[in-house]
Design a protein around this motif. Structure first.
Motif, PDB file in Angstrom:
ATOM      1  N   GLU A   1       5.033  31.830  20.565  1.00  0.00           N
ATOM      2  CA  GLU A   1       5.977  32.479  21.484  1.00  0.00           C
ATOM      3  C   GLU A   1       5.680  33.985  21.528  1.00  0.00           C
ATOM      4  O   GLU A   1       5.788  34.666  20.505  1.00  0.00           O
ATOM      5  CB  GLU A   1       7.410  32.209  21.016  1.00  0.00           C
ATOM      6  N   PRO A   2       5.324  34.517  22.711  1.00  0.00           N
ATOM      7  CA  PRO A   2       4.962  35.942  22.782  1.00  0.00           C
ATOM      8  C   PRO A   2       6.132  36.916  22.767  1.00  0.00           C
ATOM      9  O   PRO A   2       5.949  38.084  22.434  1.00  0.00           O
ATOM     10  CB  PRO A   2       4.198  36.046  24.116  1.00  0.00           C
TER      11      PRO A   2
ATOM     12  N   SER B   1      13.900  24.639  21.939  1.00  0.00           N
ATOM     13  CA  SER B   1      14.332  23.414  22.624  1.00  0.00           C
ATOM     14  C   SER B   1      13.160  22.435  22.719  1.00  0.00           C
ATOM     15  O   SER B   1      12.019  22.851  22.897  1.00  0.00           O
ATOM     16  CB  SER B   1      14.809  23.731  24.044  1.00  0.00           C
TER      17      SER B   1
HETATM   18  C1  LIG Z   1      11.922  29.445  30.261  1.00  0.00           C
HETATM   19  S1  LIG Z   1      11.333  29.875  28.653  1.00  0.00           S
HETATM   20  C2  LIG Z   1      11.044  28.255  27.962  1.00  0.00           C
HETATM   21  C3  LIG Z   1      11.230  28.227  26.481  1.00  0.00           C
HETATM   22  C4  LIG Z   1      11.222  26.819  25.845  1.00  0.00           C
HETATM   23  N1  LIG Z   1       9.935  26.169  25.989  1.00  0.00           N
HETATM   24  C5  LIG Z   1      12.324  25.966  26.398  1.00  0.00           C
HETATM   25  O1  LIG Z   1      12.053  24.856  26.889  1.00  0.00           O
HETATM   26  O2  LIG Z   1      13.492  26.380  26.331  1.00  0.00           O
HETATM   27  C6  LIG Z   1       9.683  30.454  28.972  1.00  0.00           C
HETATM   28  C7  LIG Z   1       8.981  31.012  27.748  1.00  0.00           C
HETATM   29  O3  LIG Z   1       7.586  31.214  28.025  1.00  0.00           O
HETATM   30  C8  LIG Z   1       7.179  32.359  27.314  1.00  0.00           C
HETATM   31  N2  LIG Z   1       5.900  32.880  27.881  1.00  0.00           N
HETATM   32  C9  LIG Z   1       5.731  33.761  28.889  1.00  0.00           C
HETATM   33  N3  LIG Z   1       4.422  34.006  29.093  1.00  0.00           N
HETATM   34  C10 LIG Z   1       3.730  33.241  28.190  1.00  0.00           C
HETATM   35  C11 LIG Z   1       2.352  33.035  27.908  1.00  0.00           C
HETATM   36  N4  LIG Z   1       1.403  33.669  28.591  1.00  0.00           N
HETATM   37  N5  LIG Z   1       2.027  32.203  26.899  1.00  0.00           N
HETATM   38  C12 LIG Z   1       2.979  31.537  26.215  1.00  0.00           C
HETATM   39  N6  LIG Z   1       4.310  31.671  26.444  1.00  0.00           N
HETATM   40  C13 LIG Z   1       4.675  32.515  27.427  1.00  0.00           C
HETATM   41  C14 LIG Z   1       8.349  33.318  27.479  1.00  0.00           C
HETATM   42  O4  LIG Z   1       8.319  34.373  26.539  1.00  0.00           O
HETATM   43  C15 LIG Z   1       9.530  32.365  27.303  1.00  0.00           C
HETATM   44  O5  LIG Z   1       9.963  32.274  25.963  1.00  0.00           O
END
Ligand SMILES: C[S@@+](CC[C@H](N)C(=O)[O-])C[C@H]1O[C@@H](n2cnc3c(N)ncnc32)[C@H](O)[C@@H]1O
Length: 248
Positions: free
Chosen positions: A59-60, A47
């Motif tokens: 993306e982890p 998104s």
């Molecule tokens: C609520 S989702 C948001 C995804 C996307 N950015 C959106 O707007 O739909 C949060 C994302 O952050 C990722 N995440 C969690 N810890 C993280 C980290 N330390 N570094 C980068 N991404 C991380 C999760 O795996 C997840 O895919």
């Protein structure tokens, strides 16, 4: 350490309710300026990735990476706190609805600053006293959200750490991206299990708190108590609920 295991558990139905909200996307893309190369950190299912620019995604969570649509930038498995890129590799780095999951958001933002000339982050601000009362859902049904943010750096502190500014983002009443605050004028939506499964807060407060909150909301909608308390919202097209763009 990252929160990837959380999203590997709760992310299976993410794209059912989570998608690009065009009015918020317009703000994010404008903040990216003329950037031609863009890093999207915590990219999830893609998104808000801007069309017409070269996007690299980090993306982890494997479960989230697997849900990226065909044609989206292939994701790099990494965390914000340790980005596997050279200094100044990108014109801009963006992070949407993710920094509240990072174990060390200051380190993550400094990494974004290191690898990109411009940083754009969309998140929520809890630095004003009384923020819990800004939204009826936290005020009347889920005060436990306070415990989720306790001890975390404030968004104002994060902005200060990389010399960024904060800009308010209002949430439209018909917001297309089903994040926590999205249904402020559509309270029945929170009764829908599919809606709640797209919002990590509900998993993080735990099933007992979730069921209590949903039960009370259902009762208040049935008796008219919700409408009595929140009458003024029905006339609003967009609401200030503490969402911010951090731009630096
Ligand atoms: C609520 S989702 C948001 C995804 C996307 N950015 C959106 O707007 O739909 C949060 C994302 O952050 C990722 N995440 C969690 N810890 C993280 C980290 N330390 N570094 C980068 N991404 C991380 C999760 O795996 C997840 O895919």
């Amino acid at each position: 350490m990252s929160n990837a295991p959380l999203y590997d558990t709760i992310g299976a139905t993410y794209s059912v309710t989570r998608r690009t909200e065009p009015r918020i996307a317009a703000r994010i893309w404008a903040a990216l300026g003329e950037a031609r190369t863009v890093l999207n950190v915590g990219a999830g299912t893609g998104s808000y990735e801007p069309p017409g620019r070269s996007v690299t995604a980090v993306e982890p969570s494997a479960l989230m990476r697997a849900q990226r649509p065909a044609g989206a930038a292939p994701p790099v498995a990494a965390v914000a706190e340790s980005l596997p890129f050279e200094d100044r590799s990108f014109d801009a780095a963006m992070a949407v609805s993710t920094i509240h999951h990072w174990p060390d958001p200051v380190a993550g933002l400094r990494e974004m600053r290191r690898v990109a000339r411009r940083v754009v982050v969309f998140s929520h601000d809890t630095s004003q006293s009384g923020w819990l009362h800004r939204f009826w859902l936290t005020r009347d049904y889920l005060p436990e959200v306070a415990g989720l943010v306790a001890g975390r750096p404030l968004l104002t502190e994060l902005a200060g750490a990389i010399g960024a500014r904060l800009e308010p983002v209002l949430v439209p009443w018909d917001c297309a991206d089903g994040f926590f605050e999205a249904y402020w004028r559509r309270p029945e939506a929170y009764l829908d299990e599919r809606v709640r499964r797209g919002i990590s807060v509900w998993a993080r407060v735990g099933p007992e708190v979730e069921q209590r909150a949903v039960r009370r909301l259902r009762d208040d909608l049935a008796t008219g108590r919700w409408a009595e308390r929140n009458r003024e919202l029905l006339a609003l097209e967009a609401a200030e609920l503490g969402l911010r763009l951090l731009v630096g």
